[in-house]
Motif scaffolding. Structure first.
Motif, PDB file in Angstrom:
ATOM      1  N   ALA A 136       0.823  -1.214   0.000  1.00  0.00           N
ATOM      2  CA  ALA A 136       0.000   0.000   0.000  1.00  0.00           C
ATOM      3  C   ALA A 136       0.856   1.262   0.000  1.00  0.00           C
ATOM      4  O   ALA A 136       0.522   2.244  -0.680  1.00  0.00           O
ATOM      5  N   ARG A 193     -11.202  -4.057  -3.874  1.00  0.00           N
ATOM      6  CA  ARG A 193     -11.744  -2.797  -4.402  1.00  0.00           C
ATOM      7  C   ARG A 193     -11.868  -1.734  -3.311  1.00  0.00           C
ATOM      8  O   ARG A 193     -11.549  -0.560  -3.543  1.00  0.00           O
ATOM      9  N   ALA A 194     -12.327  -2.141  -2.137  1.00  0.00           N
ATOM     10  CA  ALA A 194     -12.470  -1.172  -1.046  1.00  0.00           C
ATOM     11  C   ALA A 194     -11.122  -0.581  -0.645  1.00  0.00           C
ATOM     12  O   ALA A 194     -11.029   0.603  -0.306  1.00  0.00           O
ATOM     13  N   VAL A 195     -10.075  -1.402  -0.721  1.00  0.00           N
ATOM     14  CA  VAL A 195      -8.735  -0.937  -0.344  1.00  0.00           C
ATOM     15  C   VAL A 195      -8.218   0.086  -1.346  1.00  0.00           C
ATOM     16  O   VAL A 195      -7.786   1.190  -0.976  1.00  0.00           O
ATOM     17  N   GLU A 197      -9.806   1.827  -3.581  1.00  0.00           N
ATOM     18  CA  GLU A 197     -10.636   3.034  -3.653  1.00  0.00           C
ATOM     19  C   GLU A 197     -10.378   3.938  -2.451  1.00  0.00           C
ATOM     20  O   GLU A 197     -10.412   5.167  -2.571  1.00  0.00           O
ATOM     21  N   GLY A 198     -10.065   3.333  -1.303  1.00  0.00           N
ATOM     22  CA  GLY A 198      -9.656   4.135  -0.150  1.00  0.00           C
ATOM     23  C   GLY A 198      -8.320   4.821  -0.381  1.00  0.00           C
ATOM     24  O   GLY A 198      -8.117   5.966   0.033  1.00  0.00           O
ATOM     25  N   GLU A 199      -7.414   4.122  -1.067  1.00  0.00           N
ATOM     26  CA  GLU A 199      -6.104   4.712  -1.368  1.00  0.00           C
ATOM     27  C   GLU A 199      -6.236   5.862  -2.364  1.00  0.00           C
ATOM     28  O   GLU A 199      -5.519   6.870  -2.248  1.00  0.00           O
ATOM     29  N   LYS A 201      -8.684   7.914  -2.505  1.00  0.00           N
ATOM     30  CA  LYS A 201      -9.150   9.042  -1.690  1.00  0.00           C
ATOM     31  C   LYS A 201      -8.013   9.619  -0.854  1.00  0.00           C
ATOM     32  O   LYS A 201      -7.849  10.844  -0.756  1.00  0.00           O
ATOM     33  N   GLN A 202      -7.199   8.721  -0.235  1.00  0.00           N
ATOM     34  CA  GLN A 202      -6.055   9.177   0.566  1.00  0.00           C
ATOM     35  C   GLN A 202      -5.087  10.014  -0.257  1.00  0.00           C
ATOM     36  O   GLN A 202      -4.490  10.973   0.239  1.00  0.00           O
ATOM     37  N   GLN A 206     -10.920  11.775  -6.514  1.00  0.00           N
ATOM     38  CA  GLN A 206     -12.315  11.356  -6.533  1.00  0.00           C
ATOM     39  C   GLN A 206     -12.507  10.416  -7.727  1.00  0.00           C
ATOM     40  O   GLN A 206     -11.959  10.661  -8.807  1.00  0.00           O
TER      41      GLN A 206
END
Length: 230
Positions: A136, A193-195, A197-199, A201-202, A206
């Motif tokens: 990550a 996908r959740a990981v 997509e969170g990255e 945003k970090q 968008q």
């Protein structure tokens, strides 16, 4: 001069002249590969439309230049193309149509330390790179560099979960682990996908939209991101 990168991953060292030639011919080898390439182009064309047909695009890594003819479909588009491998750049310039190559400004650079200033391009077009990045912190470093260099959008593709091929791959990896096989030579990775997509945003992006290569079956997903200012 190639700007030094704080991060260098093992897989990136393999692209010498021989590997560059293999990469060029891989997407032309047989009917299945040609169909896959056709679908890649279709997905990429849709992604560029979602990104509002950017005028100044950086193709990174450009590989053997297989997306250059697509990028050149817009007659007024300015195309920059970069790769960590000088052999890849030479292969791309030799392999693609001369009228397309004449429109592409190429240079050698790392995706972790792009040799361009802030807000230098409208869009970074990065196909088939993120799935090589296991950790990550490395993905975030690359995404933050993309955020620095892009003025507006980023297009990226990678392997995600939630599909049949990812399920099969997870079962294969579990079986290998049970048999005591190590993954030390593995250089392609599925990201939840959740990981990812969170990255995004970090890193300051968008999600505008995404498209799956074959929904529900294939691991490939292409995201279109828009830069959000801090």
């Amino acid at each position: 001069m190639l700007k030094p990168s704080p991060i260098e991953l093992e897989f990136s060292r393999k692209y010498d002249q021989e590997h560059a030639q293999q990469y060029l011919h891989k997407h032309q080898d047989g009917v299945a590969r040609r169909l896959s390439h056709w679908r890649d182009i279709q997905v990429a064309r849709h992604a560029l439309k979602l990104a509002d047909e950017p005028n100044l695009v950086l193709d990174l890594p450009c590989g053997a230049g297989r997306f250059w003819p697509l990028l050149a479909e817009q007659p007024n588009r300015v195309i920059m193309a970069a790769d960590n491998s000088a052999a890849m750049l030479a292969t791309a310039r030799a392999a693609q149509p001369a009228e397309v190559v004449a429109r592409v400004n190429t240079f050698q650079t790392s995706a972790f330390a792009i040799d361009l200033g802030p807000n230098a391009v409208d869009c970074i077009f990065s196909i088939r790179l993120l799935h090589h990045i296991q950790h990550a912190e490395h993905r975030l470093a690359m995404l933050r560099e993309f955020h620095r260099v892009s003025r507006d959008t980023v297009i990226v593709s990678l392997w995600v979960d939630g599909n049949y091929k990812a399920w099969k791959r997870r079962r294969l990896e579990q079986r290998r682990a049970a048999e005591g096989q190590t993954a030390q030579n593995q250089n392609r990775f599925v990201v939840a996908r959740a990981v990812i997509e969170g990255e995004f945003k970090q890193a300051g992006f968008q999600i505008i939209g995404f498209e799956d290569f074959l929904p529900g079956y294939a691991m490939w997903r292409t995201y279109v991101l828009r830069k959000q200012e801090a």
